[in-house]
Design a protein around this motif. Structure first.
Motif, mmCIF file in Angstrom:
data_model
loop_
_atom_site.group_PDB
_atom_site.id
_atom_site.type_symbol
_atom_site.label_atom_id
_atom_site.label_comp_id
_atom_site.label_asym_id
_atom_site.label_seq_id
_atom_site.Cartn_x
_atom_site.Cartn_y
_atom_site.Cartn_z
ATOM 1 N N GLN A 153 2.449 1.501 6.257
ATOM 2 C CA GLN A 153 2.290 2.913 5.933
ATOM 3 C C GLN A 153 3.653 3.592 5.975
ATOM 4 O O GLN A 153 4.451 3.375 6.885
ATOM 5 C CB GLN A 153 1.347 3.592 6.909
ATOM 6 N N GLU A 154 3.929 4.429 4.983
ATOM 7 C CA GLU A 154 5.205 5.140 4.884
ATOM 8 C C GLU A 154 4.950 6.643 4.805
ATOM 9 O O GLU A 154 3.997 7.099 4.162
ATOM 10 C CB GLU A 154 5.966 4.673 3.639
ATOM 11 N N TYR A 155 5.796 7.404 5.419
ATOM 12 C CA TYR A 155 5.744 8.862 5.442
ATOM 13 C C TYR A 155 4.437 9.307 6.114
ATOM 14 O O TYR A 155 3.816 8.549 6.862
ATOM 15 C CB TYR A 155 5.909 9.411 4.024
ATOM 16 N N ASP A 156 3.993 10.552 5.884
ATOM 17 C CA ASP A 156 2.820 11.045 6.584
ATOM 18 C C ASP A 156 1.544 10.748 5.797
ATOM 19 O O ASP A 156 1.577 10.405 4.622
ATOM 20 C CB ASP A 156 2.938 12.548 6.861
ATOM 21 N N SER A 157 0.409 10.859 6.466
ATOM 22 C CA SER A 157 -0.892 10.683 5.809
ATOM 23 C C SER A 157 -1.620 12.010 5.824
ATOM 24 O O SER A 157 -1.498 12.785 6.784
ATOM 25 C CB SER A 157 -1.715 9.616 6.527
ATOM 26 N N SER A 158 -2.374 12.275 4.755
ATOM 27 C CA SER A 158 -3.129 13.533 4.728
ATOM 28 C C SER A 158 -4.203 13.472 3.650
ATOM 29 O O SER A 158 -4.142 12.666 2.718
ATOM 30 C CB SER A 158 -2.199 14.729 4.460
ATOM 31 N N GLN A 159 -5.223 14.316 3.826
ATOM 32 C CA GLN A 159 -6.288 14.547 2.848
ATOM 33 C C GLN A 159 -7.022 13.245 2.499
ATOM 34 O O GLN A 159 -7.303 12.969 1.331
ATOM 35 C CB GLN A 159 -5.722 15.203 1.577
ATOM 36 N N ASN A 160 -7.350 12.457 3.524
ATOM 37 C CA ASN A 160 -8.060 11.195 3.305
ATOM 38 C C ASN A 160 -9.482 11.253 3.831
ATOM 39 O O ASN A 160 -9.757 11.882 4.852
ATOM 40 C CB ASN A 160 -7.313 10.049 4.008
ATOM 41 N N THR A 161 -10.384 10.578 3.124
ATOM 42 C CA THR A 161 -11.759 10.409 3.604
ATOM 43 C C THR A 161 -12.046 8.949 3.931
ATOM 44 O O THR A 161 -13.085 8.633 4.508
ATOM 45 C CB THR A 161 -12.766 10.879 2.538
ATOM 46 N N LYS A 162 -11.123 8.047 3.568
ATOM 47 C CA LYS A 162 -11.307 6.616 3.812
ATOM 48 C C LYS A 162 -10.191 6.099 4.710
ATOM 49 O O LYS A 162 -9.093 6.657 4.749
ATOM 50 C CB LYS A 162 -11.305 5.842 2.488
ATOM 51 N N SER A 163 -10.488 5.000 5.388
ATOM 52 C CA SER A 163 -9.480 4.389 6.251
ATOM 53 C C SER A 163 -8.414 3.697 5.391
ATOM 54 O O SER A 163 -8.602 3.453 4.194
ATOM 55 C CB SER A 163 -10.126 3.360 7.179
ATOM 56 N N PHE A 164 -7.303 3.372 6.024
ATOM 57 C CA PHE A 164 -6.209 2.678 5.327
ATOM 58 C C PHE A 164 -6.713 1.389 4.699
ATOM 59 O O PHE A 164 -6.438 1.109 3.523
ATOM 60 C CB PHE A 164 -5.095 2.387 6.332
ATOM 61 N N TRP A 165 -7.464 0.587 5.454
ATOM 62 C CA TRP A 165 -7.907 -0.710 4.926
ATOM 63 C C TRP A 165 -9.027 -0.576 3.906
ATOM 64 O O TRP A 165 -9.170 -1.435 3.019
ATOM 65 C CB TRP A 165 -8.324 -1.625 6.071
ATOM 66 N N GLN A 166 -9.833 0.478 3.976
ATOM 67 C CA GLN A 166 -10.827 0.712 2.919
ATOM 68 C C GLN A 166 -10.135 0.970 1.582
ATOM 69 O O GLN A 166 -10.549 0.455 0.539
ATOM 70 C CB GLN A 166 -11.733 1.889 3.286
ATOM 71 N N ILE A 167 -9.089 1.762 1.620
ATOM 72 C CA ILE A 167 -8.329 2.032 0.397
ATOM 73 C C ILE A 167 -7.668 0.756 -0.096
ATOM 74 O O ILE A 167 -7.685 0.444 -1.296
ATOM 75 C CB ILE A 167 -7.278 3.132 0.645
ATOM 76 N N TYR A 168 -7.089 -0.003 0.826
ATOM 77 C CA TYR A 168 -6.478 -1.300 0.470
ATOM 78 C C TYR A 168 -7.491 -2.194 -0.236
ATOM 79 O O TYR A 168 -7.195 -2.786 -1.289
ATOM 80 C CB TYR A 168 -5.951 -1.973 1.740
ATOM 81 N N GLN A 169 -8.690 -2.310 0.318
ATOM 82 C CA GLN A 169 -9.703 -3.186 -0.276
ATOM 83 C C GLN A 169 -10.108 -2.711 -1.668
ATOM 84 O O GLN A 169 -10.384 -3.539 -2.549
ATOM 85 C CB GLN A 169 -10.921 -3.265 0.652
ATOM 86 N N ASN A 170 -10.152 -1.412 -1.884
ATOM 87 C CA ASN A 170 -10.453 -0.897 -3.222
ATOM 88 C C ASN A 170 -9.398 -1.342 -4.238
ATOM 89 O O ASN A 170 -9.718 -1.675 -5.382
ATOM 90 C CB ASN A 170 -10.534 0.630 -3.195
ATOM 91 N N TYR A 171 -8.153 -1.326 -3.817
ATOM 92 C CA TYR A 171 -7.072 -1.758 -4.706
ATOM 93 C C TYR A 171 -7.127 -3.264 -4.960
ATOM 94 O O TYR A 171 -6.874 -3.737 -6.075
ATOM 95 C CB TYR A 171 -5.708 -1.412 -4.096
ATOM 96 N N VAL A 172 -7.439 -4.025 -3.928
ATOM 97 C CA VAL A 172 -7.375 -5.484 -4.014
ATOM 98 C C VAL A 172 -8.590 -6.083 -4.724
ATOM 99 O O VAL A 172 -8.494 -7.170 -5.317
ATOM 100 C CB VAL A 172 -7.209 -6.086 -2.591
#
Length: 319
Positions: A153-172
């Protein structure tokens, strides 16, 4: 196997090292090793390269453990924007892979349920899906290769409804056939040819087996031994950087275990004018023919008091 850079020359026998470096050094390292170029010929800050090392891993035995392979990588692999202080690469990702890079450093901002690629605050005008598409396309064309993809993860996180790995899995999900499912922290090359191997630099802690559901645990101190002195206060600290790089390489060379030795040749020092291209070349500007700056070591004019691979000026008084 020998690797040559403008910083250090050393013999590498069964070295277990991954290099995350700025691409100017990558071009130097690979050009000198594969083509015997001189330093001035090897340093490159252009947006293209004629080198083609797309299939070098095909020559390695299937039985090779990942920890037995010396793997060149690029630091902040997608950082092409932001000026001298932020730009670490001059080649696009597909061209980095073509010249032989097999470990990439991908920095994802966790923002609005997506992964824009950042270098610090600076958006690099691309997203994680583009990274995956580029890597998968390369692997489809070169199925005997493997790509290590370090994700953090780089810089700040904001305005998310999903976890980091949920987003990762969507991409993968669309390319999951090309992503290795971890079974150990040190696979054979036969298991990972044609695959992306994730180095998990997001999860806050390691597991006893040193791999997670997504990849090898990059934060594992037991598994990864890293040299990453990158904040150079002045150009004179190039001497310190050079010694750390050399010592890490020798340490890896003398190891007989299954650890991964990561050796960062990159560096920066925005406030002091020590830009990534300077750490790569020791030069005043990014141009290959610009003046060499003082780097902490000088020789009396015409004499060789220090190893020839270290970039430095000559001085009449040897100061």
């Amino acid at each position: 196997m020998q690797f040559f850079t403008q910083f250090v020359i050393y013999k590498i026998n069964k070295m277990k090292t991954t290099y995350f470096i700025s691409l100017e050094i990558i071009i130097t390292l690979l050009s000198l090793y594969f083509f015997g170029k001189t330093e001035s010929q090897a340093y490159n800050h252009e947006s293209y390269s004629n080198m083609d090392r797309s299939t070098w891993m095909s020559k390695l035995p299937d039985s090779s453990r990942l920890s037995d392979i010396t793997i060149p990588g690029s630091h902040d692999s997608m950082s092409l924007h932001g000026g001298f202080a932020a730009q670490t690469q001059s080649l696009f990702l597909q061209d980095q892979l073509k010249v032989g890079i097999r470990a990439i450093d991908i920095r994802c901002r966790w923002y609005r349920d997506s992964f824009p690629i950042h270098h610090g605050i600076i958006f690099q005008k691309t997203y994680f899906d583009s990274v995956l598409q580029t890597v998968v396309s390369f692997l489809h064309s070169n199925p005997n290769e493997t790509i290590l993809l370090k994700i953090k993860q780089e810089y700040d996180s904001s305005q998310n409804t999903k976890s980091f790995w949920q987003i990762y899995q969507n991409y993968v999900a669309p390319v999951n056939q090309s992503v290795w499912i971890p079974t150990s922290a040190n696979p054979n090359l036969s298991e990972i040819r044609g695959k992306i191997v994730i180095l998990d630099d997001y999860s806050t802690s390691s597991t006893p087996q040193n791999f997670t559901s997504y990849g090898i645990s990059y934060k594992s101190r037991e598994l990864f031994d890293s040299q990453n002195f990158y904040q150079l206060k002045t150009p004179l600290e190039m001497t310190k950087k050079w010694k750390l790089v050399k010592n890490q390489a020798l340490k890896a060379n003398n190891s007989r275990g299954s650890s991964y030795f990561v050796n960062h040749l990159s560096g920066n020092g925005d406030a002091t004018g020590v830009f990534p291209y300077f750490v790569a070349s020791g030069r005043a500007t990014s141009g290959p023919n610009s003046d060499q700056l003082f780097t902490g070591v000088t020789d009396p004019l015409g004499k060789k008091m220090f190893p020839p691979e270290f970039p430095r000026r000559h001085c009449l008084l040897g100061i």
